[in-house]
Write an enzyme that holds these catalytic residues in place. Structure first.
Site, mmCIF file in Angstrom:
data_model
loop_
_atom_site.group_PDB
_atom_site.id
_atom_site.type_symbol
_atom_site.label_atom_id
_atom_site.label_comp_id
_atom_site.label_asym_id
_atom_site.label_seq_id
_atom_site.Cartn_x
_atom_site.Cartn_y
_atom_site.Cartn_z
ATOM 1 N N GLN A 184 0.727 -1.117 0.009
ATOM 2 C CA GLN A 184 -0.133 0.068 -0.082
ATOM 3 C C GLN A 184 0.805 1.212 -0.022
ATOM 4 O O GLN A 184 1.240 1.751 1.044
ATOM 5 C CB GLN A 184 -0.971 -0.124 1.387
ATOM 6 C CG GLN A 184 -1.750 1.288 1.372
ATOM 7 C CD GLN A 184 -2.441 1.787 0.007
ATOM 8 O OE1 GLN A 184 -3.189 0.725 -0.547
ATOM 9 N NE2 GLN A 184 -2.632 2.717 -0.197
ATOM 10 N N GLY B 19 -10.700 0.688 -0.772
ATOM 11 C CA GLY B 19 -9.961 0.351 -2.103
ATOM 12 C C GLY B 19 -8.685 1.180 -2.419
ATOM 13 O O GLY B 19 -8.574 2.174 -2.232
ATOM 14 N N GLU C 144 -6.558 2.436 -6.036
ATOM 15 C CA GLU C 144 -6.880 2.377 -7.544
ATOM 16 C C GLU C 144 -5.873 2.138 -8.479
ATOM 17 O O GLU C 144 -5.569 2.844 -9.527
ATOM 18 C CB GLU C 144 -7.626 4.073 -7.794
ATOM 19 C CG GLU C 144 -6.304 5.145 -7.520
ATOM 20 C CD GLU C 144 -6.394 5.520 -6.127
ATOM 21 O OE1 GLU C 144 -6.010 6.721 -6.064
ATOM 22 O OE2 GLU C 144 -6.784 5.248 -5.397
ATOM 23 N N HIS D 88 -15.917 3.907 -7.526
ATOM 24 C CA HIS D 88 -15.100 5.107 -7.267
ATOM 25 C C HIS D 88 -13.556 4.625 -7.616
ATOM 26 O O HIS D 88 -13.166 5.491 -8.216
ATOM 27 C CB HIS D 88 -14.988 5.013 -5.650
ATOM 28 C CG HIS D 88 -14.152 6.022 -5.179
ATOM 29 N ND1 HIS D 88 -14.754 7.633 -4.956
ATOM 30 C CD2 HIS D 88 -12.799 6.036 -4.786
ATOM 31 C CE1 HIS D 88 -13.617 8.092 -4.512
ATOM 32 N NE2 HIS D 88 -12.752 7.250 -4.404
ATOM 33 N N GLU D 89 -13.164 3.612 -7.425
ATOM 34 C CA GLU D 89 -11.809 3.363 -7.991
ATOM 35 C C GLU D 89 -11.642 3.319 -9.631
ATOM 36 O O GLU D 89 -10.846 3.505 -10.243
ATOM 37 C CB GLU D 89 -11.488 1.478 -7.317
ATOM 38 C CG GLU D 89 -11.474 1.600 -5.973
ATOM 39 C CD GLU D 89 -10.813 2.613 -5.195
ATOM 40 O OE1 GLU D 89 -9.671 3.605 -5.741
ATOM 41 O OE2 GLU D 89 -11.484 2.928 -4.096
ATOM 42 N N HIS E 109 -11.119 6.843 -10.758
ATOM 43 C CA HIS E 109 -9.818 7.092 -10.504
ATOM 44 C C HIS E 109 -8.867 6.778 -11.773
ATOM 45 O O HIS E 109 -8.010 7.431 -11.956
ATOM 46 C CB HIS E 109 -9.214 6.343 -9.498
ATOM 47 C CG HIS E 109 -9.226 7.043 -8.087
ATOM 48 N ND1 HIS E 109 -8.900 8.305 -7.894
ATOM 49 C CD2 HIS E 109 -9.633 6.592 -6.952
ATOM 50 C CE1 HIS E 109 -8.843 8.660 -6.854
ATOM 51 N NE2 HIS E 109 -9.536 7.679 -6.200
ATOM 52 N N GLU F 85 -9.446 13.209 -5.317
ATOM 53 C CA GLU F 85 -10.569 12.527 -4.790
ATOM 54 C C GLU F 85 -11.975 13.344 -4.932
ATOM 55 O O GLU F 85 -13.048 12.763 -4.927
ATOM 56 C CB GLU F 85 -10.335 12.288 -3.151
ATOM 57 C CG GLU F 85 -9.128 11.454 -2.923
ATOM 58 C CD GLU F 85 -9.420 9.819 -3.339
ATOM 59 O OE1 GLU F 85 -10.621 9.598 -3.831
ATOM 60 O OE2 GLU F 85 -8.677 9.094 -3.371
ATOM 61 N N ASP G 207 -0.902 10.694 6.429
ATOM 62 C CA ASP G 207 -1.760 9.914 6.856
ATOM 63 C C ASP G 207 -2.437 10.410 8.004
ATOM 64 O O ASP G 207 -3.492 9.627 8.426
ATOM 65 C CB ASP G 207 -0.843 8.379 7.290
ATOM 66 C CG ASP G 207 -0.417 7.738 6.204
ATOM 67 O OD1 ASP G 207 -1.161 7.653 5.160
ATOM 68 O OD2 ASP G 207 0.798 7.266 6.091
ATOM 69 N N TYR H 261 -12.802 14.570 -0.572
ATOM 70 C CA TYR H 261 -13.713 13.846 -1.228
ATOM 71 C C TYR H 261 -15.133 14.411 -1.339
ATOM 72 O O TYR H 261 -15.484 14.721 -2.439
ATOM 73 C CB TYR H 261 -13.977 12.368 -0.536
ATOM 74 C CG TYR H 261 -12.724 11.414 -0.384
ATOM 75 C CD1 TYR H 261 -12.760 10.203 -1.281
ATOM 76 C CD2 TYR H 261 -11.879 11.439 0.195
ATOM 77 C CE1 TYR H 261 -11.831 9.415 -1.101
ATOM 78 C CE2 TYR H 261 -10.653 10.596 0.535
ATOM 79 C CZ TYR H 261 -10.595 9.450 0.035
ATOM 80 O OH TYR H 261 -9.547 8.749 -0.144
#
Length: 620
Positions: free
Chosen positions: A128, A286, A288, A312-313, A316, A335, A392, A400
């Site tokens: 990730q 998720g 992308e 959503h993904e 992207h 976003e 983070d 968003y």
């Protein structure tokens, strides 16, 4: 040094990397990757070259043309979120070859031992990298401003397989020529060439020929299976028939979503749109990654509503992957646009009422985030200052949902047909580029004449909180649910005939509109009738458990414990841990939270571990 990103050591006076070639040897017993990275630069360079690293051991750096060593330095201490600055000293070099190893503490990698996997036979590892974690997998200019193409050779145990955010080219036995141009490295504890050709190994090769930001670099290695769900889509997961079959049913409509998205935003540029359902520890809903989206298993809800996360993904693929924010201070460009695009896809595929529900849930979420940041409203701005801040720690729904509201406001002002034309032109103009908010606003004003007279663009992008011309959706279903939530404040629980058709989104919206705390007897009565604490939809279950915690209804703390130990998605961890530890006179709940985290910590991804530790640092 002239930084271009508050979260990177990348220097604007240095040439950017254009291509990375990687060889990655996966050593599962030590949770380590032994690797080489060949970085190709835009232009030959003389002088220092600044690269981002985190928790990497740098063995050698070479001129790939001559295999002679290049001098380098590594900053002595690790910055809390930037990592360590690697400076390589070049003399008219256009590329550098770096021999290095990752460490078990890599913030991008989660290594799962066999007992942590579904079949409990083979290990598993996945990445990730968003927002600033690619640097813990390979040295790079880890900023969205530095888009790169890449190729990769992954050497792994033969019984495992790999997927990547790249085109799969080959699977073959390891051969020495895989490492042409790479020296052995005995003096640092391993000889990559002898390791490479060991018995029982296999090599998987991938290539990404389109330039992507480093945070979209991704792989997963494990015992993987798949199901075909469309001409451009496979669903992968651990090779467990029940998971694969459930995922295939949940995402059976993916091709229709791709076609609808293409009609709205133009041709899909990435060839494949595969899906990988990861183990429960995956920290996001998720990710992308181009060509293969990574998903949490919590989106498999059994009623196809999990397809909204896929929408959503998918969105992207245009906004975020084709056009990318220049750095995280402009994250709304990724976003906000994607949330808008997702809801347009949902509106076509699932109907206007369902789209209105997603907008309504987003509206409640935005209001909650503004409350969360009431002591630091900087992070309620679309364009904000993140100097000295770990991205983070401030991840939220603001980019968003406020970003969506901004674009929705523009659509209402100029009309949907005009906005659709603007959107297609925007994507065509900036695809495969990384841009900032000012670039977008200049393009908006140049193509929608007079828009700055009708909408206060500066207030929307640089103002705090929610602008006065933002608004809730209007639909009969939305109004019915919010009205029933208001009735609950008066002591009335919905009748069964009033909620007979409700699925997860309806219940989620209902719960979001209830008071933050009610009498414990009301919580018990609601659950006695509708069993929300037992819901298979984690959005519903966690929404209900939040109500129980804030109402101090301790009958459900066992379910809170079970939930925190079985999922790693931060959408659920963050609110549950936060609700347990916030507020005065709450010592018993704080002790519980600390115990649960200590017991569950090793099952969480390193990013999630860091976020929870930051919550504790503030409130415990």
């Amino acid at each position: 040094m002239a930084p271009i990103d508050p979260h990177s050591f990348t220097d604007s006076t240095h040439p950017l990397t254009t291509h990375v070639s990687l060889t990655l040897y996966f050593h599962f017993p030590s949770s380590t990757i032994h690797a080489t990275a060949l970085l190709a630069l835009q232009t030959p360079h003389t002088g220092p070259l600044s690269l981002d690293t985190r928790a990497l051991t740098i063995h050698k750096i070479l001129d790939p043309a001559t295999l002679t060593p290049l001098s380098f330095t590594l900053s002595p201490s690790e910055h809390p979120f930037k990592g360590r600055l690697l400076t390589v000293y070049l003399n008219n070099n256009s590329s550098v070859l770096i021999l290095y190893s990752t460490s078990p503490s890599s913030s991008a990698l989660q290594w799962l031992s066999p007992p942590q996997t579904s079949k409990k036979i083979h290990p598993f590892v996945y990445t990730q990298c968003h927002p600033v974690h690619a640097r813990s997998v390979f040295p790079c200019q880890d900023t969205p401003a530095a888009r790169v193409c890449y190729s990769a050779k992954l050497n792994l145990p033969r019984e495992l397989s790999a997927v990547m955010s790249a085109r799969h080219c080959d699977r073959h036995d390891p051969v020495g020529t895989d490492l042409d141009g790479v020296l052995t490295n005995e003096e640092s504890g391993f000889d990559l060439k002898s390791l490479w050709c060991e018995e029982g190994r296999i090599v998987e090769e991938f290539v990404m020929e389109q330039p992507i930001p480093p945070y979209l670099f991704a792989f997963a290695v494990g015992e993987l299976g798949f199901r075909e769900v469309g001409p451009r889509t496979r669903v992968y997961s651990e090779a467990v028939d029940g998971v694969l079959d459930a995922a295939a049913r949940e995402f059976a409509g993916t091709e229709e979503m791709i076609r609808q998205a293409e009609s709205l935003f133009g041709e899909y540029e990435w060839e494949r749109f595969d899906l990988l359902v990861l183990p429960p520890s995956f920290p996001y809903g998720g990710m992308e990654n181009p060509r293969i989206v990574f998903l949490t298993p919590t989106v498999i809800k059994g009623d196809a509503s999990g397809a909204q996360m896929v929408a959503h993904e998918l969105a992207h693929s245009w906004t975020g992957n084709l056009i990318t924010n220049k750095n995280n201070e402009h994250f709304w460009l990724n976003e906000g646009f994607t949330t808008y695009a997702e809801r347009r896809i949902v509106e076509v595929v699932q109907g206007e009422d369902i789209a209105a529900l997603t907008i309504g849930n987003g509206w409640r979420g935005l209001n909650e985030e503004v409350e969360r940041f009431k002591d630091n409203m900087e992070y309620t701005k679309l364009k904000n200052n993140q100097e000295g801040v770990d991205p983070d720690d401030i991840h939220s729904r603001v980019p968003y949902e406020k970003g969506f509201q901004f674009l929705w406001r523009i659509e209402h002002q100029i009309g949907r047909p005009a906005f659709d034309e603007f959107l297609k032109k925007y994507i065509a103009t900036f695809k495969f580029k990384s841009i900032d908010t000012d670039t977008f606003l200049d393009f908006l004003k140049a193509n929608v004449h007079g828009i700055e007279k009708d909408i206060d663009l500066q207030l929307w992008t640089e103002g705090t909180g929610i602008p006065p011309d933002a608004h809730e959706p209007v639909s009969n279903l939305y109004m019915k649910i919010t009205s029933l939530a208001n009735d609950f404040k008066l002591g009335r629980i919905p009748r069964e005939d009033e909620v007979a058709s409700w699925k997860g989104q309806e219940w989620e919206l209902y719960l979001k509109n209830l008071p933050r705390a009610v009498e414990p007897s009301q919580v018990l009565a609601l659950d006695a009738r509708y069993r929300l604490s037992e819901s298979k939809d984690y959005d519903v279950k966690v929404g209900f458990l939040q109500l129980a915690i804030s109402s101090r209804c301790r009958d459900y703390y066992g379910e809170v414990e079970k939930t925190l130990k079985e999922v790693g998605r931060m959408r659920y961890l963050r609110p549950l841990y936060s609700d347990l530890v916030q507020g005065p006179g709450n010592e018993e709940d704080k002790i519980l939270a600390k115990r649960l985290f200590a017991e569950a910590r090793e099952c969480y991804h390193p990013i999630a571990q860091g976020v929870i530790e930051a919550i504790f640092a503030k409130h415990v």
